[in-house]
Design an enzyme around this catalytic site. Sequence first.
Site, short mmCIF file in Angstrom:
data_model
loop_
_atom_site.label_atom_id
_atom_site.label_comp_id
_atom_site.label_asym_id
_atom_site.label_seq_id
_atom_site.Cartn_x
_atom_site.Cartn_y
_atom_site.Cartn_z
CE LYS A 221 65.01 -103.26 -147.61
NZ LYS A 221 65.61 -101.94 -147.32
NE ARG A 255 58.97 -98.76 -145.55
CZ ARG A 255 59.10 -99.46 -146.69
NH1 ARG A 255 59.99 -100.45 -146.76
NH2 ARG A 255 58.36 -99.17 -147.74
#
Length: 275
Positions: A221, A255
């Site tokens: 991210k 995840r």
Amino acid sequence: MTINCNGNLIDLSSPKVMGILNVTPNSFYDGGKHNDEKSILSQVEKMLDEGATFIDIGGYSSKPNAEFVSEKEELQRLIPIIQKIIYEFPNVILSVDTFRSKIAKEAIENGAAIVNDISAGNIDDTMFQTIAELQVPYIMMHMKGTPQTMQTLSHYDNIIKEMMFYFSEKVAKARSLGINDILLDPGFGFAKTIQQNFEILSNLELFQLMDIPILVGLSRKSMIYKTLDINAEIALNGTTTLHTVSLLKGAKIVRVHDVKEAVECIKLLKNLTLL
């Protein structure tokens, strides 16, 4: 600490890995990589072989300012692929990444086992009732607004306190409807600045007070690659570093795009008796 996935009790006392499968053309990291049946099945097989316990499949990119996708198109992207994956890998535990109750219901009816909702019912107010009827594990993420508006909604007086209140309300509502298996996702990158993301991570252990499994989605991210002044393609090392921190602070599911590295991270920490 267990969750019931299609009749299989998954023990989360030892952390697990959820592999990301985006069947979208526009996800921030792997959009368009898996856009045909062969490549999709190959990626699922790879993630399962590398040790993923769950596969999370999404047909609507939730990146900031993501393009709107109609319900019809989301269904067309997801359902045939879910059916094919279940046929090829009958023991797979599929999670469907959607904030729409109709998509969730059809995905579960076609073999998925978990619903992963980035809005925790805020976008579709029939989601909680649908989950209660389906009786499947429900991942509730913290976010404000929608993927199109969330980056303008990152003001908080006390982000940790506000998130704890948000989850307390959501959990109480879910419990009142008879939803048994709940997981919390802090929503790194969703209506949060980079500094706020790091503040949440540094206080992640506080969310254990709710006695509900924590799922984290940190993989590649922007809080990683923007901090390091790189891009998502080369953010694996930073991802593994923050996975280590999150696991030490109580995360039960990570995840990820890169299953092998996440599984190795968990294995090393277990051998250090830190998990």
